[in-house]
Design a protein around this motif. Sequence first.
Motif, PDB file in Angstrom:
ATOM      1  N   ASN A 355      12.440  -4.051  -0.989  1.00 17.30           N
ATOM      2  CA  ASN A 355      12.085  -3.198  -2.120  1.00 17.30           C
ATOM      3  C   ASN A 355      11.296  -1.956  -1.720  1.00 17.30           C
ATOM      4  O   ASN A 355      10.920  -1.169  -2.579  1.00 17.30           O
ATOM      5  CB  ASN A 355      11.238  -3.998  -3.132  1.00 17.30           C
ATOM      6  N   GLY A 356      11.015  -1.802  -0.429  1.00 14.96           N
ATOM      7  CA  GLY A 356      10.184  -0.683  -0.012  1.00 14.96           C
ATOM      8  C   GLY A 356       8.783  -0.774  -0.564  1.00 14.96           C
ATOM      9  O   GLY A 356       8.184   0.218  -0.984  1.00 14.96           O
ATOM     10  N   GLU A 357       8.237  -1.991  -0.570  1.00 12.83           N
ATOM     11  CA  GLU A 357       6.913  -2.198  -1.146  1.00 12.83           C
ATOM     12  C   GLU A 357       5.919  -2.684  -0.102  1.00 12.83           C
ATOM     13  O   GLU A 357       6.255  -3.441   0.802  1.00 12.83           O
ATOM     14  CB  GLU A 357       6.970  -3.188  -2.308  1.00 12.83           C
ATOM     15  N   ALA A 358       4.697  -2.233  -0.243  1.00  8.87           N
ATOM     16  CA  ALA A 358       3.592  -2.723   0.569  1.00  8.87           C
ATOM     17  C   ALA A 358       2.827  -3.758  -0.241  1.00  8.87           C
ATOM     18  O   ALA A 358       2.530  -3.532  -1.421  1.00  8.87           O
ATOM     19  CB  ALA A 358       2.671  -1.567   0.958  1.00  8.87           C
ATOM     20  N   ARG A 359       2.518  -4.883   0.379  1.00 13.26           N
ATOM     21  CA  ARG A 359       1.794  -5.946  -0.324  1.00 13.26           C
ATOM     22  C   ARG A 359       0.327  -6.026   0.096  1.00 13.26           C
ATOM     23  O   ARG A 359      -0.514  -6.524  -0.658  1.00 13.26           O
ATOM     24  CB  ARG A 359       2.454  -7.304  -0.027  1.00 13.26           C
ATOM     25  N   TYR A 360       0.038  -5.541   1.302  1.00 11.58           N
ATOM     26  CA  TYR A 360      -1.262  -5.803   1.928  1.00 11.58           C
ATOM     27  C   TYR A 360      -1.564  -4.584   2.784  1.00 11.58           C
ATOM     28  O   TYR A 360      -0.832  -4.285   3.733  1.00 11.58           O
ATOM     29  CB  TYR A 360      -1.108  -7.080   2.756  1.00 11.58           C
ATOM     30  N   ILE A 361      -2.606  -3.822   2.432  1.00 11.15           N
ATOM     31  CA  ILE A 361      -2.881  -2.563   3.121  1.00 11.15           C
ATOM     32  C   ILE A 361      -4.362  -2.474   3.470  1.00 11.15           C
ATOM     33  O   ILE A 361      -5.206  -3.148   2.874  1.00 11.15           O
ATOM     34  CB  ILE A 361      -2.453  -1.339   2.276  1.00 11.15           C
ATOM     35  N   HIS A 362      -4.667  -1.606   4.429  1.00  5.22           N
ATOM     36  CA  HIS A 362      -6.036  -1.523   4.946  1.00  5.22           C
ATOM     37  C   HIS A 362      -6.330  -0.090   5.389  1.00  5.22           C
ATOM     38  O   HIS A 362      -5.459   0.616   5.897  1.00  5.22           O
ATOM     39  CB  HIS A 362      -6.197  -2.473   6.139  1.00  5.22           C
ATOM     40  N   GLY A 363      -7.571   0.332   5.171  1.00  8.41           N
ATOM     41  CA  GLY A 363      -7.958   1.664   5.601  1.00  8.41           C
ATOM     42  C   GLY A 363      -9.445   1.786   5.833  1.00  8.41           C
ATOM     43  O   GLY A 363     -10.222   0.857   5.576  1.00  8.41           O
ATOM     44  N   GLN A 364      -9.838   2.932   6.323  1.00 11.09           N
ATOM     45  CA  GLN A 364     -11.242   3.222   6.584  1.00 11.09           C
ATOM     46  C   GLN A 364     -11.671   4.396   5.728  1.00 11.09           C
ATOM     47  O   GLN A 364     -10.930   5.359   5.529  1.00 11.09           O
ATOM     48  CB  GLN A 364     -11.460   3.551   8.065  1.00 11.09           C
ATOM     49  N   ARG A 365     -12.883   4.311   5.199  1.00 14.89           N
ATOM     50  CA  ARG A 365     -13.457   5.412   4.427  1.00 14.89           C
ATOM     51  C   ARG A 365     -14.896   5.576   4.890  1.00 14.89           C
ATOM     52  O   ARG A 365     -15.701   4.660   4.743  1.00 14.89           O
ATOM     53  CB  ARG A 365     -13.415   5.092   2.933  1.00 14.89           C
ATOM     54  N   GLY A 366     -15.206   6.702   5.478  1.00  8.56           N
ATOM     55  CA  GLY A 366     -16.538   6.885   6.037  1.00  8.56           C
ATOM     56  C   GLY A 366     -16.774   5.878   7.147  1.00  8.56           C
ATOM     57  O   GLY A 366     -15.959   5.703   8.054  1.00  8.56           O
ATOM     58  N   LYS A 367     -17.888   5.156   7.068  1.00  8.04           N
ATOM     59  CA  LYS A 367     -18.230   4.154   8.070  1.00  8.04           C
ATOM     60  C   LYS A 367     -17.703   2.772   7.712  1.00  8.04           C
ATOM     61  O   LYS A 367     -17.858   1.833   8.497  1.00  8.04           O
ATOM     62  CB  LYS A 367     -19.750   4.089   8.243  1.00  8.04           C
ATOM     63  N   GLY A 368     -17.115   2.622   6.532  1.00  8.08           N
ATOM     64  CA  GLY A 368     -16.697   1.306   6.063  1.00  8.08           C
ATOM     65  C   GLY A 368     -15.193   1.148   5.982  1.00  8.08           C
ATOM     66  O   GLY A 368     -14.426   2.025   6.366  1.00  8.08           O
ATOM     67  N   PHE A 369     -14.786  -0.014   5.453  1.00  9.49           N
ATOM     68  CA  PHE A 369     -13.371  -0.373   5.415  1.00  9.49           C
ATOM     69  C   PHE A 369     -13.005  -0.940   4.050  1.00  9.49           C
ATOM     70  O   PHE A 369     -13.846  -1.520   3.362  1.00  9.49           O
ATOM     71  CB  PHE A 369     -13.071  -1.425   6.489  1.00  9.49           C
ATOM     72  N   PHE A 370     -11.748  -0.787   3.686  1.00 10.67           N
ATOM     73  CA  PHE A 370     -11.242  -1.399   2.461  1.00 10.67           C
ATOM     74  C   PHE A 370      -9.901  -2.049   2.754  1.00 10.67           C
ATOM     75  O   PHE A 370      -9.130  -1.599   3.600  1.00 10.67           O
ATOM     76  CB  PHE A 370     -11.103  -0.362   1.343  1.00 10.67           C
ATOM     77  N   THR A 371      -9.626  -3.139   2.039  1.00 10.84           N
ATOM     78  CA  THR A 371      -8.337  -3.815   2.103  1.00 10.84           C
ATOM     79  C   THR A 371      -7.873  -4.089   0.685  1.00 10.84           C
ATOM     80  O   THR A 371      -8.652  -4.570  -0.137  1.00 10.84           O
ATOM     81  CB  THR A 371      -8.433  -5.146   2.874  1.00 10.84           C
ATOM     82  N   TYR A 372      -6.605  -3.765   0.405  1.00 11.97           N
ATOM     83  CA  TYR A 372      -6.010  -4.024  -0.900  1.00 11.97           C
ATOM     84  C   TYR A 372      -4.901  -5.061  -0.730  1.00 11.97           C
ATOM     85  O   TYR A 372      -4.042  -4.938   0.147  1.00 11.97           O
ATOM     86  CB  TYR A 372      -5.404  -2.757  -1.493  1.00 11.97           C
TER      87      TYR A 372
END
Length: 420
Positions: A355-372
Amino acid sequence: MFTLRFLIFALIFCGTSAQAAFILLPMDETTQQNHLKAYGITYWALDKQYKASWLLNYRGGSFLLPDASEIRKECQIRGVSFEVLSDAEANSILEEIASPSQNMEAVTLEKAPKVAVYTPKGKQPWDDAVTLVLTYAEIPFTPVYDEEVMSDQLLLYDWLHLHHEDFTGQYGKFFGSYRNAPWYIEQKREAEILAQKLGFNKVSESKLAVAKKIRDFVIGGGFMFAMCSATDSFDIALAAEGVDICEPMFDGDASDPNYQSKIDYTQSFAFKDYVLERRPERYEFSDIDMTTKRKMPMEKDYFTLMEFSAKWDVIPSMLCQNQTQLIKGFMGQTTSFDRELVKSNVLVLGESQINGEARYIHGQRGKGFFTYFGGHDPEDYEHRVGDAPTVLDLHPNSPGYRLILNNVLFPAARKKKQKT
């Protein structure tokens, strides 16, 4: 080279056992009888001031702990499989992991992270997959909500989970189906009272202020994990600062004309170029979510974890540790993310190519991290309002729930510069 490496590990565990032996919590598919509680054991050991190692890609991402009678006893009480290793056996494992030919790495876990869960008061553990699995794994957490966030109490924590919240002030977009339901009316009333208590005229204004505090928590070095509607609604709220995107039934006045053109995608953590859902009766925030676009039957709904170099891409490797690369899909208000709308600097950890879909993603913002992580409950395919809670005793080896717990232990890892 290897002898020095092993001596370092020996020194880490020195004094915890007269025989200097180790305990291995295997995390492969066939050996571990309770994967979820194994994370709880590791957290418990860290909280007791033991050091641990996360053996990335070794038998499903096993944990190496010092041999202590209280750790053995705790494993037995919680039903967690463990193996006692001699120095020679541990030496052999570490030698295998250290080999350049093996896609493995040993990561030192140093300190149990302080965990907060953003959730309204009175919510039960089963209202949220994260609180459910934290409770099951016996990992302590503190519930926080708008008052705590606005009084800067996030500074007390290392890791924050966002409840399935609507940060846009549209009450979860439940208006179409539930506007006359007593629970909806009561939640709307409580949200308005809380917003006024915090000094805001609208719920959308108070939620934006909360979102900005959470954003600053991440920028300052915090770890944020969000699921379901907390993912896209958080991003949208930040991008819509200063723009009224709420229709009259949500905030009492009309939305801004042509508000779509005023969205600032640079403020979003993970998404770009999305189109907001303007219709109030639609149970959707934007076209980020793939729920209505995917047309995927349940029996075929799986996504694949990406494979990373454990020695070079340590962070994504930690977040993807599992006994399988193929994970059973599950739905939510926000089930998954359109790959075309994920920013190029955000890493896709799990995807469905069909489906061209991402289920689990991760990134960095400033000094921290986020995961969706898209979806509501990894073991409840289509969770609906009022459904019975998931009983995790029936799913102690859940690969989907393991992904959540990978994120909980992620902040415990020794900080080191990422290889480039």
